[in-house]
Design a protein around this motif. Structure first.
Motif, PDB file in Angstrom:
ATOM      1  N   LEU A  44      32.843  34.871  37.918  1.00 15.69           N
ATOM      2  CA  LEU A  44      33.462  35.856  37.099  1.00 15.69           C
ATOM      3  C   LEU A  44      32.073  36.048  36.347  1.00 15.69           C
ATOM      4  CD1 LEU A  44      35.788  37.136  35.277  1.00 15.69           C
ATOM      5  CD2 LEU A  44      35.375  34.734  33.822  1.00 15.69           C
ATOM      6  N   PHE A  45      32.115  37.369  36.074  1.00 15.85           N
ATOM      7  CA  PHE A  45      31.396  38.040  35.076  1.00 15.85           C
ATOM      8  C   PHE A  45      30.036  38.474  35.855  1.00 15.85           C
ATOM      9  CE2 PHE A  45      33.362  36.906  30.828  1.00 15.85           C
ATOM     10  CZ  PHE A  45      34.283  37.578  31.042  1.00 15.85           C
ATOM     11  N   ALA A  46      29.991  38.648  37.217  1.00 13.36           N
ATOM     12  CA  ALA A  46      28.934  39.377  37.679  1.00 13.36           C
ATOM     13  C   ALA A  46      29.435  40.853  37.670  1.00 13.36           C
ATOM     14  CB  ALA A  46      28.703  39.122  39.245  1.00 13.36           C
ATOM     15  N   PHE A  47      28.805  41.930  37.912  1.00  8.63           N
ATOM     16  CA  PHE A  47      28.917  43.269  37.571  1.00  8.63           C
ATOM     17  C   PHE A  47      30.623  43.826  38.100  1.00  8.63           C
ATOM     18  CE2 PHE A  47      24.537  43.180  37.001  1.00  8.63           C
ATOM     19  CZ  PHE A  47      24.552  43.588  35.517  1.00  8.63           C
ATOM     20  N   ASN A  48      30.994  43.225  39.157  1.00  8.98           N
ATOM     21  CA  ASN A  48      32.237  43.616  39.565  1.00  8.98           C
ATOM     22  C   ASN A  48      33.307  43.190  38.645  1.00  8.98           C
ATOM     23  OD1 ASN A  48      33.792  44.769  41.900  1.00  8.98           O
ATOM     24  ND2 ASN A  48      34.442  42.795  42.366  1.00  8.98           N
ATOM     25  N   SER A  49      33.233  42.141  37.762  1.00  3.04           N
ATOM     26  CA  SER A  49      34.140  42.093  36.790  1.00  3.04           C
ATOM     27  C   SER A  49      34.060  42.799  35.572  1.00  3.04           C
ATOM     28  CB  SER A  49      33.930  40.494  36.315  1.00  3.04           C
ATOM     29  OG  SER A  49      33.808  39.482  37.448  1.00  3.04           O
ATOM     30  N   GLU A  50      33.304  43.766  35.504  1.00  2.90           N
ATOM     31  CA  GLU A  50      33.014  44.895  34.310  1.00  2.90           C
ATOM     32  C   GLU A  50      32.547  43.912  33.100  1.00  2.90           C
ATOM     33  OE1 GLU A  50      35.730  48.549  34.472  1.00  2.90           O
ATOM     34  OE2 GLU A  50      36.701  46.963  35.785  1.00  2.90           O
ATOM     35  N   PRO A  51      31.820  43.130  33.036  1.00  2.00           N
ATOM     36  CA  PRO A  51      31.590  42.257  31.675  1.00  2.00           C
ATOM     37  C   PRO A  51      30.671  43.013  30.867  1.00  2.00           C
ATOM     38  CG  PRO A  51      30.189  41.404  33.615  1.00  2.00           C
ATOM     39  CD  PRO A  51      31.068  42.217  33.994  1.00  2.00           C
ATOM     40  N   HIS A  52      30.025  44.042  31.319  1.00  2.00           N
ATOM     41  CA  HIS A  52      29.005  44.913  30.554  1.00  2.00           C
ATOM     42  C   HIS A  52      30.171  45.988  29.974  1.00  2.00           C
ATOM     43  CE1 HIS A  52      30.207  46.469  34.608  1.00  2.00           C
ATOM     44  NE2 HIS A  52      29.791  47.794  34.081  1.00  2.00           N
ATOM     45  N   LYS A  53      31.210  45.961  29.954  1.00  2.00           N
ATOM     46  CA  LYS A  53      32.463  46.851  28.965  1.00  2.00           C
ATOM     47  C   LYS A  53      33.357  46.022  28.184  1.00  2.00           C
ATOM     48  CE  LYS A  53      32.472  50.241  32.793  1.00  2.00           C
ATOM     49  NZ  LYS A  53      33.434  50.994  33.824  1.00  2.00           N
ATOM     50  N   MET A  54      32.914  44.655  28.151  1.00  2.00           N
ATOM     51  CA  MET A  54      33.805  43.708  27.447  1.00  2.00           C
ATOM     52  C   MET A  54      33.455  43.608  26.080  1.00  2.00           C
ATOM     53  SD  MET A  54      35.505  41.354  30.339  1.00  2.00           S
ATOM     54  CE  MET A  54      36.043  42.034  32.074  1.00  2.00           C
ATOM     55  N   THR A  55      34.394  43.216  25.187  1.00  2.00           N
ATOM     56  CA  THR A  55      33.848  42.823  23.816  1.00  2.00           C
ATOM     57  C   THR A  55      33.466  41.193  24.103  1.00  2.00           C
ATOM     58  OG1 THR A  55      35.864  41.912  22.946  1.00  2.00           O
ATOM     59  CG2 THR A  55      35.314  44.188  22.771  1.00  2.00           C
ATOM     60  N   TRP A  56      32.812  40.791  23.007  1.00  2.00           N
ATOM     61  CA  TRP A  56      32.376  39.334  22.754  1.00  2.00           C
ATOM     62  C   TRP A  56      33.657  38.391  22.920  1.00  2.00           C
ATOM     63  CZ3 TRP A  56      28.269  36.274  23.378  1.00  2.00           C
ATOM     64  CH2 TRP A  56      28.325  34.905  22.913  1.00  2.00           C
ATOM     65  N   LYS A  57      34.575  38.816  21.928  1.00  2.00           N
ATOM     66  CA  LYS A  57      35.862  38.238  22.015  1.00  2.00           C
ATOM     67  C   LYS A  57      36.510  37.967  23.321  1.00  2.00           C
ATOM     68  CE  LYS A  57      40.203  38.024  19.541  1.00  2.00           C
ATOM     69  NZ  LYS A  57      41.185  38.581  18.464  1.00  2.00           N
TER      70      LYS A  57
END
Length: 297
Positions: A44-57
Motif C-alpha cells: 500500500l502507498f507505492a504510487f499506484n495507490s495515489e498516496p501523493h493525492k491523499m490527506t494526512w488523515k
C-alpha cells in the motif's frame, strides 16, 4: 515466525467514490481480488495507490485498514510518502503498531537534500522502527536520481535496509550492478508495471512489484523463472507485454488503466482517480480492454 517479502508484491489501488471520498468497501474488494490471484505479498502507498493525492488523515486511516484486511494471509508492505522527515517517522510508527511487515521509503521531492542529507533522511526514518525497509528508486515520479554507488553504500549505514525497488532508466543494468556491488546483500525488485520482468530477473532481481490486474500472471511467470523454466517464462511474458507496455505511458495513465480494468471486472464501482489525473477516452479503453482480453486468452 517472521513473514518474508515474496517474489511478487502488487501495489493495491485505492478506489474513490464519485464525490472523491475513499471507497472502503471497494478497497477491501481490491485486496481480496489481488490475494485471490495467489500472491503472498501486498503493498500500500507505492504510487499506484495515489498516496501523493491523499490527506494526512486519510493515510493514517488507510494504513491500519489495509493491515487488518490483509491479516496473516500475506506480507504487508506500507509506503511512507511525506516530505517532512517527522511525518514519515510518524507514519512508520503507525504502520509498525498496526502490524505491518515492512516499509517503503522515498526521497523527498521537495527540499531534496544533498547526498549526506539524503542518507541521514533515510537513516533516521528507518531508525524510528524495527521493521525492514525498502527504498524506491524512481526518478520519473520523485524527481530524485540516486547513483548505484550511493545506494550500494546504504546497507552498511542503515541496518534494516533490505530491498530496493528499481524503476530508473536502464533498470536491469542497475540491478546487476547493485547486486554485484553489495554481493547480493541488497535485494532488488523490478517495477515499471513489469515491463522488464524477465530481463530484470536474469540480471539479479529477486522480485517484482506490478499492478493488481495481472498479478496472478506475473506470479506464474516468476514461479517459472524460479524453476529454471526461462523459455516458458518468456512465452508467458510475450502475452503480458503488450498490455503492460500500453499501461506504462505515464504514472497517471497507468493508474487510470488499472482502475478501468478493475471496474470492468466488477471489483470497484467507480474508476475515477484523484484530481489532477487522467481520464481515459473511449478509444483508449477499447485498446486497453482488447489487450487485457488477449493476454487472458
Amino acid at each position: 515466525m517472521e513473514r518474508k517479502l515474496t517474489n511478487v508484491c502488487p501495489v493495491v489501488n485505492v478506489p474513490f467514490c464519485e464525490n472523491g471520498d475513499i471507497d472502503l468497501e471497494g478497497f477491501h474488494k481490491v485486496i481480496e481480488y489481488t490475494l485471490d490471484q495467489g500472491v503472498k505479498s501486498l503493498a500500500l502507498f507505492a504510487f499506484n495507490s495515489e498516496p501523493h493525492k491523499m490527506t494526512w488523515k486519510e493515510k493514517c486511516g488507510l494504513i491500519p485498514e489495509f493491515i487488518r484486511a490483509v491479516g496473516n494471509r500475506a506480507f504487508a508492505l506500507v509506503g511512507l510518502i511525506d516530505n517532512a522527515m517527522s511525518g514519515c517517522m510518524e507514519l512508520a510508527r503507525l504502520a509498525e503498531q498496526s502490524g505491518a511487515n515492512g516499509l517503503i521509503l522515498y526521497p523527498p521531492s521537495i527540499a531534496t537534500p544533498g547526498i549526506d542529507g539524503l542518507t541521514d533522511f533515510f537513516r533516521e526514518i528507518a531508525a524510528a522502527t524495527s521493521l525492514p525497509v525498502m527504498l524506491q528508486d524512481n526518478p520519473r515520479s520523485t524527481g530524485v536520481s540516486m547513483s548505484a554507488d550511493f545506494l550500494a553504500a546504504l546497507p552498511d549505514k542503515i541496518p534494516n535496509f533490505r530491498w530496493l525497488k528499481v524503476e530508473c532508466p536502464f533498470p536491469s543494468a542497475k540491478i546487476r550492478l547493485l547486486t554485484e556491488k553489495t554481493q547480493g546483500k541488497l535485494l532488488c525488485l523490478s517495477g515499471n508495471g513489469g515491463i522488464h520482468a524477465v530481463d530484470a530477473y536474469l540480471c539479479g532481481a529477486r522480485g517484482l512489484m506490478p499492478g493488481v490486474c495481472v498479478a496472478g500472471a506475473f506470479q506464474n511467470l516468476y514461479d517459472m523463472l524460479d524453476r529454471g523454466e526461462t523459455e516458458e517464462a518468456r512465452n508467458a511474458f510475450e502475452k503480458l507485454l503488450p498490455l503492460v507496455w500500453y499501461e506504462d505511458q505515464s504514472l497517471e495513465f497507468y493508474i487510470a488503466c488499472e482502475k478501468a480494468i478493475l471496474r470492468r471486472e466488477g471489483v470497484i464501482a467507480c474508476e475515477a482517480s484523484r484530481r489532477p489525473g487522467v481520464t481515459l477516452s473511449a478509444e483508449q479503453k477499447k485498446e486497453l480492454f482488447a489487450l487485457y482480453d488477449r493476454q487472458r486468452r
